[in-house]
Design an enzyme around this catalytic site. Structure first.
Site, PDB file in Angstrom:
ATOM      1  N   THR A 176       9.393 -17.055  -8.187  1.00  0.00           N
ATOM      2  CA  THR A 176       8.516 -17.009  -7.016  1.00  0.00           C
ATOM      3  C   THR A 176       9.389 -16.811  -5.799  1.00  0.00           C
ATOM      4  O   THR A 176      10.550 -17.212  -5.812  1.00  0.00           O
ATOM      5  CB  THR A 176       7.779 -18.370  -6.880  1.00  0.00           C
ATOM      6  OG1 THR A 176       6.925 -18.530  -8.000  1.00  0.00           O
ATOM      7  CG2 THR A 176       6.949 -18.474  -5.635  1.00  0.00           C
ATOM      8  N   GLY A 178      -1.310 -20.445 -10.566  1.00  0.00           N
ATOM      9  CA  GLY A 178      -0.238 -21.441 -10.512  1.00  0.00           C
ATOM     10  C   GLY A 178      -0.330 -22.288  -9.261  1.00  0.00           C
ATOM     11  O   GLY A 178      -1.402 -22.422  -8.651  1.00  0.00           O
ATOM     12  N   ASP A 179       0.806 -22.854  -8.883  1.00  0.00           N
ATOM     13  CA  ASP A 179       0.866 -23.720  -7.694  1.00  0.00           C
ATOM     14  C   ASP A 179       0.939 -22.906  -6.401  1.00  0.00           C
ATOM     15  O   ASP A 179       0.568 -23.392  -5.332  1.00  0.00           O
ATOM     16  CB  ASP A 179       2.091 -24.632  -7.775  1.00  0.00           C
ATOM     17  CG  ASP A 179       3.389 -23.829  -7.900  1.00  0.00           C
ATOM     18  OD1 ASP A 179       3.422 -22.823  -8.659  1.00  0.00           O
ATOM     19  OD2 ASP A 179       4.373 -24.191  -7.239  1.00  0.00           O
ATOM     20  N   ARG A 221      -5.057 -17.463 -15.149  1.00  0.00           N
ATOM     21  CA  ARG A 221      -4.303 -18.685 -14.802  1.00  0.00           C
ATOM     22  C   ARG A 221      -3.790 -18.575 -13.369  1.00  0.00           C
ATOM     23  O   ARG A 221      -3.149 -17.604 -12.984  1.00  0.00           O
ATOM     24  CB  ARG A 221      -3.128 -18.846 -15.767  1.00  0.00           C
ATOM     25  CG  ARG A 221      -2.205 -20.027 -15.452  1.00  0.00           C
ATOM     26  CD  ARG A 221      -0.964 -19.570 -14.724  1.00  0.00           C
ATOM     27  NE  ARG A 221       0.009 -20.656 -14.534  1.00  0.00           N
ATOM     28  CZ  ARG A 221       1.035 -20.585 -13.696  1.00  0.00           C
ATOM     29  NH1 ARG A 221       1.231 -19.503 -12.978  1.00  0.00           N
ATOM     30  NH2 ARG A 221       1.866 -21.591 -13.567  1.00  0.00           N
ATOM     31  N   GLY A 228       4.490 -23.995 -12.302  1.00  0.00           N
ATOM     32  CA  GLY A 228       3.533 -24.374 -11.268  1.00  0.00           C
ATOM     33  C   GLY A 228       2.680 -25.568 -11.635  1.00  0.00           C
ATOM     34  O   GLY A 228       2.267 -26.338 -10.762  1.00  0.00           O
TER      35      GLY A 228
HETATM   36  N1  ASP Z   1       5.500 -21.370  -9.557  1.00  0.00           N
HETATM   37  C1  ASP Z   1       5.123 -20.111 -10.164  1.00  0.00           C
HETATM   38  C2  ASP Z   1       3.869 -20.316 -10.950  1.00  0.00           C
HETATM   39  O1  ASP Z   1       3.752 -21.294 -11.642  1.00  0.00           O
HETATM   40  C3  ASP Z   1       6.169 -19.519 -11.051  1.00  0.00           C
HETATM   41  C4  ASP Z   1       7.605 -19.739 -10.693  1.00  0.00           C
HETATM   42  O2  ASP Z   1       7.903 -20.129  -9.567  1.00  0.00           O
HETATM   43  O3  ASP Z   1       8.480 -19.554 -11.509  1.00  0.00           O
HETATM   44  O4  ASP Z   1       3.023 -19.450 -10.922  1.00  0.00           O
END
Ligand code: ASP
Length: 338
Positions: A187, A217-218, A215, A241
């Site tokens: 990210t 994520g965070d 899906r 996430g």
């Molecule tokens: N945080 C991101 C997600 O879960 C992925 C990542 O940062 O590696 O979508």
């Protein structure tokens, strides 16, 4: 008369392609939100980066789904999008959600529709490289192989449905995912502080590679992967996430700043909370900036870095994240309530 503040911009490891533009904008007196958006757009457009924007890795159906958010720490306004499939700069769509709507989060086809209405042109997100990686994944990971072809999407969805239904029936889905799908991810996080002391945080990602379609994520969830409050500072996350969502980590870090903790303490404290989850919950790092523009990052894994540039040293410098060893028994003094 307003006292002009030191401008600062910090970002995660692959933000270096955009940070020179970000610091330039801040030094010219532009707003933090402009610097953060422009920095992230450059990262989203970088085809060498397979974790963000065009070139991002696909979901289980071979489609790229992008998530992004922005938070303006002075107004506490936030905008986010999840599951964008047709537009290359989700960070700009997130900014429009922040500025033009009464909402915080738009998802899926309606996030794309909103972008169409705003006038953002559509573009193909799946590059040849990402397509090849996806096809390789299909061959190796026990999902039937097929040539990628948009016209065959229905067929692909039928196969997806069939394979996964079978895995659910055999109570195998979780272990299949653990074994085959959880591979590459990343990210971009950028936090900027402008000449007036306004802080803005932005996050953009293609999420976990080979994720389940739909899906989120965070990154698009305010409080989980992104939070900013110019009175205290901001925090953003990179990594699995689901961890940041389950623990509301970005908000926790900013809360720690509000109690007077340093950026290092707030970052360590947030990462230490992962101890409460199951041992294999995954890896996560957090980037924290306080209201003065001090920056630190901590992670539950080693050898991770972030970038920072400011008025005194506008050439981005790489800094080490603090490694927090979650197996360590002794309390390092900044635990969160337990
Ligand atoms: N945080 C991101 C997600 O879960 C992925 C990542 O940062 O590696 O979508």
């Amino acid at each position: 008369m307003i006292k002009l503040k030191r401008v600062v911009i910090a970002g995660t490891i692959r933000s270096d392609v955009g940070l020179p533009k970000g610091i330039e904008l801040l030094l010219q007196g532009n707003k933090a939100i402009d610097a953060v958006e422009e920095t992230i757009k450059i990262v989203e457009d970088n085809l060498d980066d397979w974790t963000v924007g065009t070139g991002g890795l696909a979901n289980l159906l071979g489609e790229v789904e992008l998530d992004a958010s922005m938070m303006d720490g002075t107004t506490l306004k936030a905008g986010a999008v999840a599951g964008v499939r047709k537009h290359k700069n989700p960070i700009s769509i997130a900014r429009k959600v922040l500025e033009l709507t009464p909402h915080v989060l738009l998802v899926g086809e309606f996030a794309d529709l909103f972008a169409d209405v705003i006038g953002f042109p559509q573009s193909e997100l799946l590059t040849e490289n990402a397509k090849a990686i996806y096809n390789d994944f299909l061959k190796k990971k026990k999902i039937e192989t097929y040539p990628y072809d948009n016209e065959k999407t229905m067929k692909l969805k039928e196969r997806y449905f069939k394979s996964f239904k079978k895995m659910v029936e055999n109570n195998d889905l979780m272990s299949w995912y653990e074994k085959y799908a959880k591979e590459k991810h990343g990210t971009v996080n950028v936090i900027g502080r402008d000449i007036r002391g306004n802080i803005c945080s932005g996050v953009s990602t293609s999420g976990l590679s080979f994720k389940f379609p739909g899906r989120a994520g965070d990154s698009p969830l305010i409080g989980a992967g992104n939070y900013a409050d110019s009175r205290y500072g901001a925090a953003t996350c990179v990594g699995v996430g689901e961890i940041a969502i389950r623990l509301s980590l970005a908000r926790i870090a900013v809360y720690e700043l509000s109690k007077g903790k340093s950026v290092e303490e707030a970052a360590i404290c947030a990462i230490k909370m992962i101890k409460d989850l199951e041992p294999k919950a995954g890896t996560l790092s957090i980037l924290v900036m306080d209201k003065e523009g001090n920056v630190a990052s901590a992670a539950n894994f080693r050898d991770y870095q972030f970038w920072i540039a400011d008025s005194l040293d506008p050439i981005p410098r790489k800094k080490e994240c603090i490694f927090v060893d979650l197996k360590e028994k002794e309390d390092i003094g900044v635990g969160y309530h337990r």
